[in-house]
Motif scaffolding. Sequence first.
Motif, short mmCIF file in Angstrom:
data_model
loop_
_atom_site.label_atom_id
_atom_site.label_comp_id
_atom_site.label_asym_id
_atom_site.label_seq_id
_atom_site.Cartn_x
_atom_site.Cartn_y
_atom_site.Cartn_z
N PRO C 80 0.82 -1.22 0.00
CA PRO C 80 0.00 0.00 0.00
C PRO C 80 0.85 1.27 0.00
O PRO C 80 0.30 2.36 -0.15
CB PRO C 80 -0.78 -0.10 1.31
CG PRO C 80 0.15 -0.86 2.21
CD PRO C 80 0.91 -1.82 1.32
N LEU C 81 2.18 1.13 0.20
CA LEU C 81 3.02 2.32 0.23
C LEU C 81 4.42 1.89 -0.15
O LEU C 81 5.04 1.10 0.55
CB LEU C 81 3.00 2.97 1.63
CG LEU C 81 3.48 4.42 1.72
CD1 LEU C 81 3.07 5.06 3.04
CD2 LEU C 81 4.96 4.59 1.47
N PHE C 82 4.90 2.38 -1.29
CA PHE C 82 6.27 2.02 -1.69
C PHE C 82 6.96 3.18 -2.40
O PHE C 82 6.32 4.06 -2.97
CB PHE C 82 6.30 0.76 -2.54
CG PHE C 82 5.46 0.78 -3.78
CD1 PHE C 82 4.17 0.28 -3.77
CD2 PHE C 82 5.97 1.27 -4.98
CE1 PHE C 82 3.39 0.28 -4.92
CE2 PHE C 82 5.20 1.27 -6.14
CZ PHE C 82 3.91 0.79 -6.11
N PHE C 83 8.29 3.16 -2.30
CA PHE C 83 9.16 4.13 -2.95
C PHE C 83 9.99 3.38 -3.99
O PHE C 83 10.38 2.23 -3.78
CB PHE C 83 10.15 4.73 -1.94
CG PHE C 83 9.64 5.86 -1.11
CD1 PHE C 83 8.28 6.12 -0.97
CD2 PHE C 83 10.54 6.70 -0.42
CE1 PHE C 83 7.82 7.17 -0.19
CE2 PHE C 83 10.09 7.76 0.36
CZ PHE C 83 8.73 7.99 0.48
N ALA C 84 10.29 4.04 -5.10
CA ALA C 84 11.25 3.48 -6.07
C ALA C 84 12.14 4.61 -6.57
O ALA C 84 11.68 5.75 -6.72
CB ALA C 84 10.53 2.81 -7.22
N HIS C 85 13.38 4.28 -6.83
CA HIS C 85 14.36 5.33 -7.17
C HIS C 85 15.36 4.77 -8.16
O HIS C 85 15.86 3.66 -7.99
CB HIS C 85 15.09 5.76 -5.89
CG HIS C 85 16.03 6.91 -6.06
ND1 HIS C 85 17.32 6.76 -6.54
CD2 HIS C 85 15.89 8.23 -5.80
CE1 HIS C 85 17.92 7.95 -6.57
NE2 HIS C 85 17.07 8.86 -6.14
N ILE C 86 15.65 5.52 -9.21
CA ILE C 86 16.75 5.14 -10.10
C ILE C 86 17.80 6.22 -10.03
O ILE C 86 17.52 7.41 -10.09
CB ILE C 86 16.29 4.90 -11.55
CG1 ILE C 86 15.39 6.02 -12.05
CG2 ILE C 86 15.56 3.58 -11.66
CD1 ILE C 86 14.96 5.83 -13.48
N ARG C 87 19.04 5.78 -9.89
CA ARG C 87 20.11 6.70 -9.54
C ARG C 87 20.96 7.07 -10.74
O ARG C 87 21.30 6.24 -11.58
CB ARG C 87 21.00 6.03 -8.49
CG ARG C 87 22.10 6.95 -7.97
CD ARG C 87 22.85 6.33 -6.79
NE ARG C 87 23.90 7.23 -6.36
CZ ARG C 87 25.16 6.88 -6.16
NH1 ARG C 87 25.53 5.62 -6.31
NH2 ARG C 87 26.05 7.78 -5.80
N ALA C 88 21.33 8.33 -10.80
CA ALA C 88 22.38 8.79 -11.69
C ALA C 88 23.38 9.49 -10.77
O ALA C 88 23.11 10.56 -10.24
CB ALA C 88 21.82 9.76 -12.73
N SER C 89 24.49 8.85 -10.54
CA SER C 89 25.44 9.33 -9.56
C SER C 89 25.95 10.73 -9.91
O SER C 89 26.20 11.04 -11.07
CB SER C 89 26.64 8.38 -9.47
OG SER C 89 27.65 8.96 -8.67
N THR C 90 26.09 11.57 -8.90
CA THR C 90 26.74 12.86 -9.11
C THR C 90 28.19 12.80 -8.63
O THR C 90 28.79 13.82 -8.35
CB THR C 90 25.98 13.98 -8.38
OG1 THR C 90 25.83 13.62 -7.00
CG2 THR C 90 24.63 14.20 -9.01
#
Lengths: 277, 277, 277, 277
Positions: C80-90
């Motif tokens: 019912p509650l989720f986060f997703a993230h795709i990274r581009a490193s700095t």
Amino acid sequence: MCRWLAYSGTPIPVEEVLFKPAYSLVLQSLHARSLLTTTNGDGFGMGWYGNAGSPRLYRSTNPAWNDRNLRELAAGVSSPLFFAHIRASTGTAIQETNTHPFRYGRWLWMHNGLIREFPRIKRELVSAVDDAYYPSIEGTTDSETMFFLALTFGLRDDPIAAVERMVGFVEDTGRRRDIEHPVQMTIATTDGTTIWAFRYSSEGDSRSLWFSTRMDALKALYPESAELASLSDETRVVVSEPLGDLPGAWNEAPESHVGIVQPGTDELRPFSPSASV
Amino acid sequence: MCRWLAYSGTPIPVEEVLFKPAYSLVLQSLHARSLLTTTNGDGFGMGWYGNAGSPRLYRSTNPAWNDRNLRELAAGVSSPLFFAHIRASTGTAIQETNTHPFRYGRWLWMHNGLIREFPRIKRELVSAVDDAYYPSIEGTTDSETMFFLALTFGLRDDPIAAVERMVGFVEDTGRRRDIEHPVQMTIATTDGTTIWAFRYSSEGDSRSLWFSTRMDALKALYPESAELASLSDETRVVVSEPLGDLPGAWNEAPESHVGIVQPGTDELRPFSPSASV
Amino acid sequence: MCRWLAYSGTPIPVEEVLFKPAYSLVLQSLHARSLLTTTNGDGFGMGWYGNAGSPRLYRSTNPAWNDRNLRELAAGVSSPLFFAHIRASTGTAIQETNTHPFRYGRWLWMHNGLIREFPRIKRELVSAVDDAYYPSIEGTTDSETMFFLALTFGLRDDPIAAVERMVGFVEDTGRRRDIEHPVQMTIATTDGTTIWAFRYSSEGDSRSLWFSTRMDALKALYPESAELASLSDETRVVVSEPLGDLPGAWNEAPESHVGIVQPGTDELRPFSPSASV
Amino acid sequence: MCRWLAYSGTPIPVEEVLFKPAYSLVLQSLHARSLLTTTNGDGFGMGWYGNAGSPRLYRSTNPAWNDRNLRELAAGVSSPLFFAHIRASTGTAIQETNTHPFRYGRWLWMHNGLIREFPRIKRELVSAVDDAYYPSIEGTTDSETMFFLALTFGLRDDPIAAVERMVGFVEDTGRRRDIEHPVQMTIATTDGTTIWAFRYSSEGDSRSLWFSTRMDALKALYPESAELASLSDETRVVVSEPLGDLPGAWNEAPESHVGIVQPGTDELRPFSPSASV
């Protein structure tokens, strides 16, 4: 779409071609658009020849731009003949054994392109690989299958004839299964001394293949370049796509041809698949 | 030598069996020597069934004890039927596609043991895989080849007969090539409802296979255990090696037998390879 | 530039938002341009809440599009509650401990943007993290440092005030070192019940932040959609960049604001960094 | 417990020491129990010096025995001075940035042992690292912290004094926090010319450290060995644990000593931590 590069000539650290922006006038141009800044993120491989014996491989499924070990290695390894390949999978698994270049004994092989509808004809193709080579197949790609077919058809004795037979066989097999244009390819293979670079597709609209200009001609064009002066006249780079825009530096191979980079005079010959037996 | 575990019963978080030291009296004993503290470092896999459809897989080439995602997943996933496997390679490459369990549709398959001299007879074995299954082969192991042969021989219709035919075929093929004891195996396979667990080897000296005692009997032995009370009478664990020493908890399968864990009464039957056709 | 997504509402398999092209009218539009087809190849993470306790994490340095385990997990996990993230490193290392979302107890945190010239002020920033939190720092990124500073400044008691203090502190620190615009950010954080999503930058030109339209309003707009009908009126998606073009589906957050997705009526409030003490 | 190896002498392919069972009488004995067959599966690293400039690193979180690239590299790289390390984590994350050897400029550093209760005193220790070095810290281990403290205390000018100050500082810090025996270590560090190898622990019961016997003495012992004859008299191997049982080949360093492998005569000196200022 994969991209690849083959280098033969004065031994230089691999990073000069893969990473460095300022090695020489020519190489500057060669990688003005760096080989490694594309979005081909399905694995990277390099193969290089040292003092003796088989070539060494470094293959990884990391994107090349993230791979610290690759940067270390490219700085630490100098070689007179090396291959580099960045993969964009056409469907098979992302794993080291599917990463180019492939090796058998002293031979390396890398490929840009595909066998169309490969899953439908894989079984027939693999069945034709000679028993002597079959146990050495490690991965699951069309590209590696082409390599072992070419070995079966005599790559080590007559590379051009073997690749012509391999392509003829794949085309026959595909067409019997109603696949319209079975083969799309640029391929580089080497025994550590000579590089053969092929451009061909069943539809006559092949992916590109470029040879760097003869070094003596480039030196004449750019006499002020100390970096060019440091490279032997035999030095040659072959790439799947032009890497820079130095006027006069790059020459596109024509459709259905094979270039031979070798000690002495390099050659360019027509290439045509053989009918299967 | 690989190790594996199959669980069927009251849905529990996977970590209770894989990681936790104190879930219950029985399970304490089951993993007194933890499945994950061995030195089987050539990859880990788990497959689990959820509400519907195909089982899900998590497979990794990291050693299980280093894999943070595995710990997260084992805590986050509850399932009434799951497989877990830790791999010790017998020679084939360390890559996810070679990691157990293998999946086809609703079916899972995992194996401890080997086909002896597999590279010598791989080609003949793979040739016998039906065209319908051939394109689904992803890896290069003996274990996966056994799975696709079993599918070819009817695993989905009559699992025991299919495995008997598969083993018979591998033994015939091996013996024709003068391989003395071609097959060594414990195998677990499931369709998501029933688990079939096989113990067999050509030499009659098979790796071990253990079934947990019927839960009602264990509850009678340990009436004070609240944890046992929380598990259904149908709950059963099958393992390649005993995981603890709770008196009365584990029962070794005899040589050349197959155990069937299913709704209703479980069964134990003799297993003997079929002659090839 | 990273990209991220936060979902709150009717429990759905994570894949419906991450991978599937046709779940519903709204979600179709949300991922018409899929979250996973960009070239953000420096790692992927998701965090999700289940029945109880801490959220679970899956984080990987593989490109998301190559990660088979991610596809399996996204199909197997409903939340019912989720986060997703795709990274581009700095600039910081590509490793799991640098991959978002970050977790502390029940809290998750993810960030798109950067602290400018972070290496120059990292030491001062990390020095301000409270002793209670310091040992929990696992990675080396600016994003994680912001999280632990926010925790230090009271994230768990008053999230908005804590983030305002954190940003104020980073800006003060940066400006003392002549960094012109120290902070660029969109941030999402949650305790498992409420999501706070911030849009802010020192230069007043922040990366984008979008909230999906209230579900009752969307249902009124698209009464024929069975999929919309299956989602509760509370369902809301927050994204760093708009994922589709369904008219009326997306609303951009204004500069220097924070949105609060919570049981009952969601809110949008101005956000301004606090002066450091 | 980690294990490590340092080699200085006649340039040889790294694989001769890491993998090959039969290079020479001495080296046979050195790896009769191979460095790579232990169960240290938390990562592997090697650092080597080539013709010029900084040493190169190859570090991986794969178990060494599974890492194909390591085998390729060990066969392809020859070096007159190299370090190799296999890690068994004492708690910090398994990631490349936590893998030995660590590098700063021309310097390499590797460690077997631990700082006890490191999380409790990490903050104080890291705070003492000089601003000039702080931004170069990439990982999160006690071992790397020791390296940057030693650099802060003058490693590049007077390595022994710097390590004595570093250990003194760690011990003082630990004891102020009631940690009984803060330091347990064998450490090797090098500038590419000289190797310093330390054996020390707060409790006076240190992990082992072994130096190979002077090559001229070994040649006298084994005059028939062609392999020994091919190695210069300066060739020396230092290891955390004896790798073989050739009589006369190995000499254990005494407690609280440092060995110096250098051009000319090697030395062994007492080591004692300095009081902090």
